[in-house]
Write an enzyme that holds these catalytic residues in place. Structure first.
Site, PDB file in Angstrom:
ATOM      1  N   ASP A  21       0.827  -1.210   0.000  1.00 49.45           N
ATOM      2  CA  ASP A  21       0.000   0.000   0.000  1.00 49.45           C
ATOM      3  C   ASP A  21       0.862   1.261   0.000  1.00 49.45           C
ATOM      4  O   ASP A  21       1.962   1.281   0.549  1.00 49.45           O
ATOM      5  CB  ASP A  21      -0.930  -0.003   1.227  1.00 49.45           C
ATOM      6  CG  ASP A  21      -2.116   0.932   1.042  1.00 49.45           C
ATOM      7  OD1 ASP A  21      -2.356   1.398  -0.094  1.00 49.45           O
ATOM      8  OD2 ASP A  21      -2.822   1.207   2.042  1.00 49.45           O
ATOM      9  N   ASN A  23       1.422   3.165  -2.987  1.00 47.85           N
ATOM     10  CA  ASN A  23       2.022   3.484  -4.300  1.00 47.85           C
ATOM     11  C   ASN A  23       1.550   4.848  -4.800  1.00 47.85           C
ATOM     12  O   ASN A  23       2.335   5.636  -5.333  1.00 47.85           O
ATOM     13  CB  ASN A  23       1.616   2.442  -5.357  1.00 47.85           C
ATOM     14  CG  ASN A  23       2.224   1.072  -5.093  1.00 47.85           C
ATOM     15  OD1 ASN A  23       3.070   0.920  -4.234  1.00 47.85           O
ATOM     16  ND2 ASN A  23       1.768   0.074  -5.848  1.00 47.85           N
ATOM     17  N   ARG A  25       0.273   7.478  -3.093  1.00 51.18           N
ATOM     18  CA  ARG A  25       0.776   8.606  -2.304  1.00 51.18           C
ATOM     19  C   ARG A  25       2.270   8.818  -2.539  1.00 51.18           C
ATOM     20  O   ARG A  25       2.754   9.942  -2.563  1.00 51.18           O
ATOM     21  CB  ARG A  25       0.482   8.371  -0.807  1.00 51.18           C
ATOM     22  CG  ARG A  25      -0.945   8.763  -0.418  1.00 51.18           C
ATOM     23  CD  ARG A  25      -1.333   8.156   0.899  1.00 51.18           C
ATOM     24  NE  ARG A  25      -1.573   6.719   0.753  1.00 51.18           N
ATOM     25  CZ  ARG A  25      -1.589   5.872   1.772  1.00 51.18           C
ATOM     26  NH1 ARG A  25      -1.383   6.290   2.992  1.00 51.18           N
ATOM     27  NH2 ARG A  25      -1.845   4.594   1.552  1.00 51.18           N
ATOM     28  N   SER A  66      -7.290  -5.900  -5.003  1.00 47.45           N
ATOM     29  CA  SER A  66      -8.454  -6.412  -4.271  1.00 47.45           C
ATOM     30  C   SER A  66      -9.687  -6.421  -5.174  1.00 47.45           C
ATOM     31  O   SER A  66      -9.716  -5.728  -6.201  1.00 47.45           O
ATOM     32  CB  SER A  66      -8.720  -5.534  -3.048  1.00 47.45           C
ATOM     33  OG  SER A  66      -9.230  -4.274  -3.436  1.00 47.45           O
ATOM     34  N   ASN A  69     -10.735  -2.998  -5.718  1.00 50.33           N
ATOM     35  CA  ASN A  69      -9.924  -2.076  -6.520  1.00 50.33           C
ATOM     36  C   ASN A  69     -10.504  -1.826  -7.918  1.00 50.33           C
ATOM     37  O   ASN A  69     -10.093  -0.888  -8.602  1.00 50.33           O
ATOM     38  CB  ASN A  69      -8.469  -2.548  -6.626  1.00 50.33           C
ATOM     39  CG  ASN A  69      -7.676  -2.372  -5.349  1.00 50.33           C
ATOM     40  OD1 ASN A  69      -6.789  -3.177  -5.029  1.00 50.33           O
ATOM     41  ND2 ASN A  69      -7.964  -1.323  -4.586  1.00 50.33           N
ATOM     42  N   ARG A 191      -5.532  -1.076   8.761  1.00 49.59           N
ATOM     43  CA  ARG A 191      -6.706  -1.924   8.521  1.00 49.59           C
ATOM     44  C   ARG A 191      -6.323  -3.081   7.613  1.00 49.59           C
ATOM     45  O   ARG A 191      -5.294  -3.061   6.943  1.00 49.59           O
ATOM     46  CB  ARG A 191      -7.871  -1.127   7.941  1.00 49.59           C
ATOM     47  CG  ARG A 191      -7.551  -0.393   6.667  1.00 49.59           C
ATOM     48  CD  ARG A 191      -8.758   0.364   6.097  1.00 49.59           C
ATOM     49  NE  ARG A 191      -8.325   1.233   5.011  1.00 49.59           N
ATOM     50  CZ  ARG A 191      -7.926   2.493   5.169  1.00 49.59           C
ATOM     51  NH1 ARG A 191      -7.939   3.059   6.358  1.00 49.59           N
ATOM     52  NH2 ARG A 191      -7.511   3.203   4.133  1.00 49.59           N
TER      53      ARG A 191
HETATM   54  C1  IPE Z   1      -5.739  -2.739  -0.225  1.00 49.71           C
HETATM   55  O1  IPE Z   1      -5.303  -1.426  -0.426  1.00 49.71           O
HETATM   56  C2  IPE Z   1      -5.633  -3.515  -1.487  1.00 49.71           C
HETATM   57  C3  IPE Z   1      -4.298  -3.686  -2.028  1.00 49.71           C
HETATM   58  C4  IPE Z   1      -3.187  -3.229  -1.535  1.00 49.71           C
HETATM   59  C5  IPE Z   1      -4.206  -4.479  -3.227  1.00 49.71           C
HETATM   60  P1  IPE Z   1      -6.308  -0.236  -0.765  1.00 49.71           P
HETATM   61  O2  IPE Z   1      -5.482   0.970  -0.868  1.00 49.71           O
HETATM   62  O3  IPE Z   1      -7.138  -0.612  -1.928  1.00 49.71           O
HETATM   63  O4  IPE Z   1      -7.238  -0.243   0.530  1.00 49.71           O
HETATM   64  P2  IPE Z   1      -8.128   0.892   1.186  1.00 49.71           P
HETATM   65  O5  IPE Z   1      -9.071   1.369   0.118  1.00 49.71           O
HETATM   66  O6  IPE Z   1      -7.213   1.965   1.655  1.00 49.71           O
HETATM   67  O7  IPE Z   1      -8.808   0.197   2.311  1.00 49.71           O
HETATM   68  C1  IPE Z   2      -1.584  -0.018  -3.409  1.00 49.94           C
HETATM   69  O1  IPE Z   2      -1.236   1.312  -3.479  1.00 49.94           O
HETATM   70  C2  IPE Z   2      -1.428  -0.697  -4.716  1.00 49.94           C
HETATM   71  C3  IPE Z   2      -2.631  -1.336  -5.249  1.00 49.94           C
HETATM   72  C4  IPE Z   2      -3.860  -1.162  -4.888  1.00 49.94           C
HETATM   73  C5  IPE Z   2      -2.352  -2.223  -6.332  1.00 49.94           C
HETATM   74  P1  IPE Z   2      -2.409   2.371  -3.620  1.00 49.94           P
HETATM   75  O2  IPE Z   2      -2.724   2.556  -5.051  1.00 49.94           O
HETATM   76  O3  IPE Z   2      -3.563   1.961  -2.771  1.00 49.94           O
HETATM   77  O4  IPE Z   2      -1.713   3.656  -3.040  1.00 49.94           O
HETATM   78  P2  IPE Z   2      -2.402   4.770  -2.141  1.00 49.94           P
HETATM   79  O5  IPE Z   2      -3.014   4.067  -0.954  1.00 49.94           O
HETATM   80  O6  IPE Z   2      -3.423   5.452  -2.984  1.00 49.94           O
HETATM   81  O7  IPE Z   2      -1.274   5.651  -1.751  1.00 49.94           O
HETATM   82 MG    MG Z   3      -4.092   2.347  -0.860  1.00 46.60          MG
END
Ligand code: IPE
Ligand code: IPE
Ligand code: MG
Length: 240
Positions: A21, A23, A25, A66, A69, A191
């Site tokens: 998580d 990426n 930001r 997920s 996603n 979480r």
């Molecule tokens: C969880 O991260 C899913 C993955 C890392 C693949 P998210 O960034 O999607 O989760 P939330 O929305 O913050 O709960």
């Molecule tokens: C997790 O990073 C990567 C995937 C969901 C594949 P995010 O895309 O959720 O990054 P943030 O949480 O927006 O920073």
């Molecule tokens: Mg995220």
């Protein structure tokens, strides 16, 4: 950096689970697009995988996409799907050279056919590797996994429902794996976001602030140091 002595004193978890998580930001902080953040994240995932397996971990599960996603923009979902296809196509040799078996957890629908094809090919070609397992949780949801397991049980004419044990239930999950010992979520979010709900039942949780593209080998070793300090009791009273 850990000394050889420090490394020798580490407890090594059998199964590590990582929620990749931060990426998006990470990219925003650098004035880059979210896509560039995912590129950096997946580059890091490859490097980290080798290190984690080298440390003696048997299974590492990565939450890479997920079921939820799919709510993201078509551009972002499309870019991630492209990354998955390339990951499979470009990295087979590396997985083979490192004797790593790649398995997947998650639903098929609504993954693009190209992703499913590359996924299945990578799993098939690495199936006999014995050096460690990478479980990529792709289009994965913890509740969906439990519902899908119940459906498989209901459809199995040989199941003895009266005597079904927790271990039996585990065999109907996407993969029959040991429980998670150490669950890491990068980027400071506290979480589970529907990750490995069954398998994380007694996991130790570790929540570094670092965003995933910056979570490197040394950061993982710090997680092992912390894990080594934890007192895992599983409900029992120790030293009584
Ligand atoms: C969880 O991260 C899913 C993955 C890392 C693949 P998210 O960034 O999607 O989760 P939330 O929305 O913050 O709960
Ligand atoms: C997790 O990073 C990567 C995937 C969901 C594949 P995010 O895309 O959720 O990054 P943030 O949480 O927006 O920073
Ligand atoms: Mg995220």
């Amino acid at each position: 950096m850990l000394s050889n002595e420090d490394i020798a004193s580490l407890k090594i978890p059998r199964h590590v689970a990582i929620i990749v998580d931060g990426n998006g930001r990470w990219a925003k902080e650098r004035g880059l697009t979210r896509m560039k953040g995912h590129d950096a994240g997946f580059k890091n995932l490859k490097k980290l995988t080798k290190h984690i397996i080298n440390r003696g971990v048997e299974v590492v599960s990565f939450y890479v996409f997920s079921t939820e996603n799919f709510k993201r923009s078509a551009e972002e979902v499309g870019h991630l799907m492209d990354i998955f296809v390339t990951l499979y196509k470009r990295n087979l040799k590396e997985f083979m050279d490192n004797n790593i078996k790649v398995i997947f957890s998650g639903r098929d629908e609504p993954l693009p056919k190209s992703v499913m094809k590359a996924r299945d090919e990578l799993a098939r070609k690495t199936a006999n590797n014995t050096g460690g397992i990478v479980n990529l949780c792709l289009n994965y949801g913890g509740r969906a996994e439990i519902v899908d397991a119940v459906k498989k049980i209901a459809a199995d004419p040989n199941v003895d429902i009266e005597n079904l044990t927790e271990a039996d239930f585990g065999k109907y999950l996407y993969q029959d794996l040991p429980d998670v010992d150490l669950m890491i979520r990068t980027s400071g979010e506290l979480r589970l976001s529907n990750f490995l709900l069954w398998q994380n039942s007694y996991a130790e949780f570790y929540f570094p602030q670092t965003k995933f593209p910056d979570f490197h080998e040394d950061d993982f070793d710090q997680a092992l140091v912390e894990y080594t300090r934890r007192d895992r009791r599983f409900g029992a009273i120790k030293n009584a």
